[in-house]
Scaffold this motif. Structure first.
Motif, short mmCIF file in Angstrom:
data_model
loop_
_atom_site.label_atom_id
_atom_site.label_comp_id
_atom_site.label_asym_id
_atom_site.label_seq_id
_atom_site.Cartn_x
_atom_site.Cartn_y
_atom_site.Cartn_z
N PHE A 1 -1.20 -2.25 10.12
CA PHE A 1 -1.03 -1.15 10.90
C PHE A 1 -1.69 -0.10 10.96
O PHE A 1 -1.77 1.21 10.85
N GLY A 2 -2.64 -0.56 12.18
CA GLY A 2 -2.85 1.01 12.48
C GLY A 2 -4.32 0.60 11.94
O GLY A 2 -4.41 0.27 11.11
N GLY B 1 9.29 8.27 5.09
CA GLY B 1 8.66 8.92 5.26
C GLY B 1 7.13 8.44 4.61
O GLY B 1 6.48 8.67 5.17
N ASP B 2 7.07 7.81 4.11
CA ASP B 2 5.52 6.82 3.57
C ASP B 2 5.33 6.48 4.75
O ASP B 2 6.07 6.09 6.29
N TYR B 3 3.80 7.22 5.32
CA TYR B 3 3.18 6.03 6.33
C TYR B 3 3.30 4.91 6.42
O TYR B 3 2.85 4.01 7.43
N VAL C 1 -2.13 12.18 2.75
CA VAL C 1 -3.36 12.27 2.23
C VAL C 1 -3.24 10.67 2.27
O VAL C 1 -2.68 9.95 1.98
N VAL C 2 -4.76 10.25 2.42
CA VAL C 2 -5.62 8.60 1.76
C VAL C 2 -5.25 7.98 0.27
O VAL C 2 -5.01 9.36 -0.45
N ARG D 1 7.46 -4.66 12.92
CA ARG D 1 7.20 -3.34 11.82
C ARG D 1 8.07 -2.67 12.19
O ARG D 1 9.13 -2.54 13.97
N THR D 2 8.33 -1.25 11.93
CA THR D 2 9.57 -0.55 12.07
C THR D 2 9.42 0.62 11.14
O THR D 2 9.14 0.61 11.07
#
Length: 300
Positions: A289-290, A238-240, A127-128, A254-255
């Motif tokens: 990023f996005g 797994g962190d966004y 979640v945010v 970015r990676t």
């Protein structure tokens, strides 16, 4: 009760404790204009309030409540006394070298309180971040207890395991927490004593116990290990955002998680330390990023 902690090396109290505080509105933490820090926490002996103030002769710790003696005894660990930076080489990358040069007093904390690190980590799953912090704030305000002692009136002790188990379903929903995350907290609270025992066991055993709870995976374990267990090598795979931030800071690109792990490999044993230095020095500079994820509405 009070004591004075005199660390062998300088400790930046606010930087070190920063990961334990879930946003500026976290009811379990407060800061005073003089720079001192307040924490409200639950211990096996009962609730406690801890006040930390940096003075010339050391870090003055004062505690109130049934758990006062225990939190005073744990103050050195809380401020990174078990954190061993030997073998850490910041010179391997200019970004890390510069971040470390201005933050040499940063330590990896070890709160020793597994549940108080685990619950907010579960709330942050998928979640945010703002929503997770808002959920934590609301649930602690509604189901925590007033902090003992003369601290700020807003200071609250987070719920105990039994109090988490008693949170009614409608309060979870009003806080925006759906059944999956609420269920994970409830399952963890049911075996909280077993999870807490892990704080006094080898790190791998503590991790194994956390993973036995359905809904807890490697990301959540890393978040808990870096806060409650003092793991200076924890990486939240797994962190966004984390992989992108590390990739951008160290390569300008970015990676993904695999790329992040390759980039951090030279600092094996200190990867959490490197991540903290990158977060502190590069987050405000990094490109977005996005698109931003939308804020959630309370669940009904």
């Amino acid at each position: 009760m009070s004591s004075v902690y005199r660390p062998r090396e300088p400790v930046d109290v606010r930087l070190t404790l920063g990961p334990l505080r879930r946003g500026a509105g976290d009811p379990a933490w407060a800061s005073s204009p003089d720079g001192s820090v307040w924490q409200a926490t639950s211990t096996p002996d009962g609730p406690a309030t801890l006040h930390l103030a940096v003075r010339r002769d050391g870090i003055h710790a004062t505690a109130w409540g049934p758990g006062a003696e225990r939190v005073l005894a744990g103050t050195p660990d809380l401020l990174g006394a078990r954190d061993d930076p030997s073998g850490f080489d910041p010179s391997l990358h200019p970004v890390v070298r510069e971040a470390h040069r201005t933050r040499q007093a940063l330590r990896i904390p070890r709160s020793g309180n597994v549940l108080e690190s685990l619950v907010p980590a579960v709330l942050e799953q998928k979640v945010v971040g703002l929503d997770a912090k808002a959920a934590w704030r609301r649930l602690v305000l509604e189901h925590g207890t007033p902090a003992p002692g003369p601290g700020p009136r807003t200071l609250r002790v987070p719920p105990t395991a039994s109090a988490w188990r008693a949170v009614p379903v409608w309060d979870w929903r009003r806080a925006g927490v759906e059944e999956a995350r609420a269920g994970t907290v409830l399952r963890a609270a049911t075996v909280a004593s077993r999870l807490q025992e892990g704080a006094d066991l080898p790190l791998e055993e503590a991790r194994r116990r956390l993973l036995t709870v359905r809904g807890i995976g490697p990301w959540t374990v890393a978040e808990v290990a870096s806060r409650a267990l003092g793991d200076a090598d924890a990486v939240s795979v797994g962190d966004y955002h984390l992989a992108h931030l590390v990739g951008w800071a160290l390569t300008g690109r970015r990676t993904d998680d695999a790329g992040m792990l390759r980039l951090l490999e030279p600092w094996a044993g200190h990867r959490q330390r490197v991540i903290r230095l990158i977060e502190l020095s590069q987050t405000a500079r990094a490109p977005r990023f996005g698109p931003r994820m939308p804020r959630a509405l309370p669940l009904r």
